[in-house]
Design a protein around this motif. Sequence first.
Motif, PDB file in Angstrom:
ATOM      1  N   THR A  28       0.859  -1.187   0.000  1.00  0.00           N
ATOM      2  CA  THR A  28       0.000   0.000   0.000  1.00  0.00           C
ATOM      3  C   THR A  28       0.889   1.230   0.000  1.00  0.00           C
ATOM      4  O   THR A  28       1.772   1.361   0.843  1.00  0.00           O
ATOM      5  CB  THR A  28      -0.920   0.014   1.237  1.00  0.00           C
ATOM      6  OG1 THR A  28      -1.757  -1.156   1.209  1.00  0.00           O
ATOM      7  CG2 THR A  28      -1.803   1.250   1.237  1.00  0.00           C
ATOM      8  N   TYR A  29       0.678   2.092  -0.963  1.00  0.00           N
ATOM      9  CA  TYR A  29       1.471   3.317  -1.054  1.00  0.00           C
ATOM     10  C   TYR A  29       0.544   4.467  -1.420  1.00  0.00           C
ATOM     11  O   TYR A  29      -0.655   4.259  -1.681  1.00  0.00           O
ATOM     12  CB  TYR A  29       2.615   3.159  -2.060  1.00  0.00           C
ATOM     13  CG  TYR A  29       2.198   2.841  -3.481  1.00  0.00           C
ATOM     14  CD1 TYR A  29       2.320   3.781  -4.502  1.00  0.00           C
ATOM     15  CD2 TYR A  29       1.710   1.570  -3.829  1.00  0.00           C
ATOM     16  CE1 TYR A  29       1.962   3.479  -5.809  1.00  0.00           C
ATOM     17  CE2 TYR A  29       1.352   1.268  -5.127  1.00  0.00           C
ATOM     18  CZ  TYR A  29       1.471   2.223  -6.110  1.00  0.00           C
ATOM     19  OH  TYR A  29       1.104   1.932  -7.406  1.00  0.00           O
ATOM     20  N   ARG A  30       1.048   5.682  -1.430  1.00  0.00           N
ATOM     21  CA  ARG A  30       0.192   6.836  -1.652  1.00  0.00           C
ATOM     22  C   ARG A  30       0.764   7.742  -2.725  1.00  0.00           C
ATOM     23  O   ARG A  30       1.981   7.823  -2.913  1.00  0.00           O
ATOM     24  CB  ARG A  30      -0.027   7.627  -0.355  1.00  0.00           C
ATOM     25  CG  ARG A  30      -0.584   6.812   0.792  1.00  0.00           C
ATOM     26  CD  ARG A  30      -0.966   7.690   1.977  1.00  0.00           C
ATOM     27  NE  ARG A  30      -2.167   8.462   1.713  1.00  0.00           N
ATOM     28  CZ  ARG A  30      -3.404   7.991   1.847  1.00  0.00           C
ATOM     29  NH1 ARG A  30      -3.596   6.750   2.279  1.00  0.00           N
ATOM     30  NH2 ARG A  30      -4.447   8.754   1.604  1.00  0.00           N
ATOM     31  N   ASP A  31      -0.150   8.427  -3.391  1.00  0.00           N
ATOM     32  CA  ASP A  31       0.243   9.458  -4.336  1.00  0.00           C
ATOM     33  C   ASP A  31      -0.732  10.620  -4.225  1.00  0.00           C
ATOM     34  O   ASP A  31      -1.920  10.471  -4.527  1.00  0.00           O
ATOM     35  CB  ASP A  31       0.256   8.935  -5.774  1.00  0.00           C
ATOM     36  CG  ASP A  31       0.605  10.027  -6.768  1.00  0.00           C
ATOM     37  OD1 ASP A  31       1.708  10.597  -6.646  1.00  0.00           O
ATOM     38  OD2 ASP A  31      -0.229  10.335  -7.639  1.00  0.00           O
ATOM     39  N   ASN A  32      -0.228  11.742  -3.757  1.00  0.00           N
ATOM     40  CA  ASN A  32      -1.049  12.953  -3.596  1.00  0.00           C
ATOM     41  C   ASN A  32      -2.362  12.673  -2.860  1.00  0.00           C
ATOM     42  O   ASN A  32      -3.437  13.119  -3.269  1.00  0.00           O
ATOM     43  CB  ASN A  32      -1.350  13.575  -4.964  1.00  0.00           C
ATOM     44  CG  ASN A  32      -0.107  14.168  -5.603  1.00  0.00           C
ATOM     45  OD1 ASN A  32       0.766  14.699  -4.927  1.00  0.00           O
ATOM     46  ND2 ASN A  32      -0.013  14.061  -6.922  1.00  0.00           N
ATOM     47  N   GLY A  33      -2.260  11.915  -1.793  1.00  0.00           N
ATOM     48  CA  GLY A  33      -3.429  11.648  -0.963  1.00  0.00           C
ATOM     49  C   GLY A  33      -4.260  10.461  -1.386  1.00  0.00           C
ATOM     50  O   GLY A  33      -5.181  10.060  -0.664  1.00  0.00           O
ATOM     51  N   THR A  34      -3.973   9.869  -2.548  1.00  0.00           N
ATOM     52  CA  THR A  34      -4.718   8.704  -3.024  1.00  0.00           C
ATOM     53  C   THR A  34      -3.991   7.430  -2.632  1.00  0.00           C
ATOM     54  O   THR A  34      -2.790   7.293  -2.886  1.00  0.00           O
ATOM     55  CB  THR A  34      -4.887   8.736  -4.559  1.00  0.00           C
ATOM     56  OG1 THR A  34      -5.599   9.910  -4.938  1.00  0.00           O
ATOM     57  CG2 THR A  34      -5.649   7.517  -5.034  1.00  0.00           C
ATOM     58  N   GLU A  35      -4.708   6.518  -2.005  1.00  0.00           N
ATOM     59  CA  GLU A  35      -4.105   5.244  -1.610  1.00  0.00           C
ATOM     60  C   GLU A  35      -4.044   4.324  -2.819  1.00  0.00           C
ATOM     61  O   GLU A  35      -5.024   4.158  -3.542  1.00  0.00           O
ATOM     62  CB  GLU A  35      -4.918   4.604  -0.494  1.00  0.00           C
ATOM     63  CG  GLU A  35      -4.264   3.352   0.086  1.00  0.00           C
ATOM     64  CD  GLU A  35      -4.980   2.854   1.321  1.00  0.00           C
ATOM     65  OE1 GLU A  35      -4.646   3.334   2.425  1.00  0.00           O
ATOM     66  OE2 GLU A  35      -5.884   2.005   1.172  1.00  0.00           O
ATOM     67  N   MET A  36      -2.889   3.729  -3.041  1.00  0.00           N
ATOM     68  CA  MET A  36      -2.662   2.829  -4.168  1.00  0.00           C
ATOM     69  C   MET A  36      -2.332   1.441  -3.636  1.00  0.00           C
ATOM     70  O   MET A  36      -1.721   1.293  -2.567  1.00  0.00           O
ATOM     71  CB  MET A  36      -1.507   3.339  -5.045  1.00  0.00           C
ATOM     72  CG  MET A  36      -1.444   4.858  -5.241  1.00  0.00           C
ATOM     73  SD  MET A  36      -2.865   5.559  -6.071  1.00  0.00           S
ATOM     74  CE  MET A  36      -2.597   5.003  -7.736  1.00  0.00           C
TER      75      MET A  36
END
Length: 262
Positions: A28-36
């Motif tokens: 689980t990682y994040r990009d600009n507040g979106t969880e990926m």
Amino acid sequence: MKRMIFLLTSLLLVSSLASAAIKTETVTYRDNGTEMKGYMAYDDSIEGERPGVLVVHEWWGHNEYPRERARMLAEEGYIAFALDMYGDGKTASHPDDAGKFAGAVRENMEVAESRFHAALRELRDHPLSEDDNIAAIGYCFGGGIVLEMARRGMDIDGVASFHGTLGTQSPAGEGDIKTRIRVYHGADDPFVKPEAVEAFKQEMNKAGVDYEFTAYPGAKHAFTNPGATELGEKFELPLAYDEQADKKSWQSMLEFFEEIFD
């Protein structure tokens, strides 16, 4: 008979041990507040760092198919990361939803680029990854994404597109593309018109790109996905698995990796 049973048992044991060496991690990682939601795969029996490969999913999203490709790459000695372009591991089960998800990403390439680079950081930061030996591959929608990232100057060793979209709103200029490119295309893919193929080749030639374009006669869209034929029949779409084209394109990709990671 006993000897045959013994040999079969031994072969199954060897196969089981080989599979057991492949380790996977849900990331689980994040990009600009979106969880990926991503998926890392590597061979735990190999010591030390090894080249890394990003895997970009089809328009269906981050489902089992890109994960299987990540495991296949791990079996070849790479560390592979199947990334998430939609966020929260979102997937589609119907072409209408898949089209909406993919279209939303394609319409905002700044967001797409940010999500791609977030995944690239995850791969490069893994302790088993050689951060200066990285490639990216993509299928269908994902093939188009890796080509777009190449057009945007992504500085990695190589990209490979399998039955990917070829068109772009931002054609590459001379010197824009810093990576080597391989495109594997179904010659009977109705989603990619001959004029799109010709436009892509002209773009690459004008931009001075190191690329190869391979078209497989008789192959339709999604020719590498064993589930494509069933999906095509279910939704009345020109999708079909082509075992020969699948194996040939995969082998060509492996040979390409041997070149760029040498």
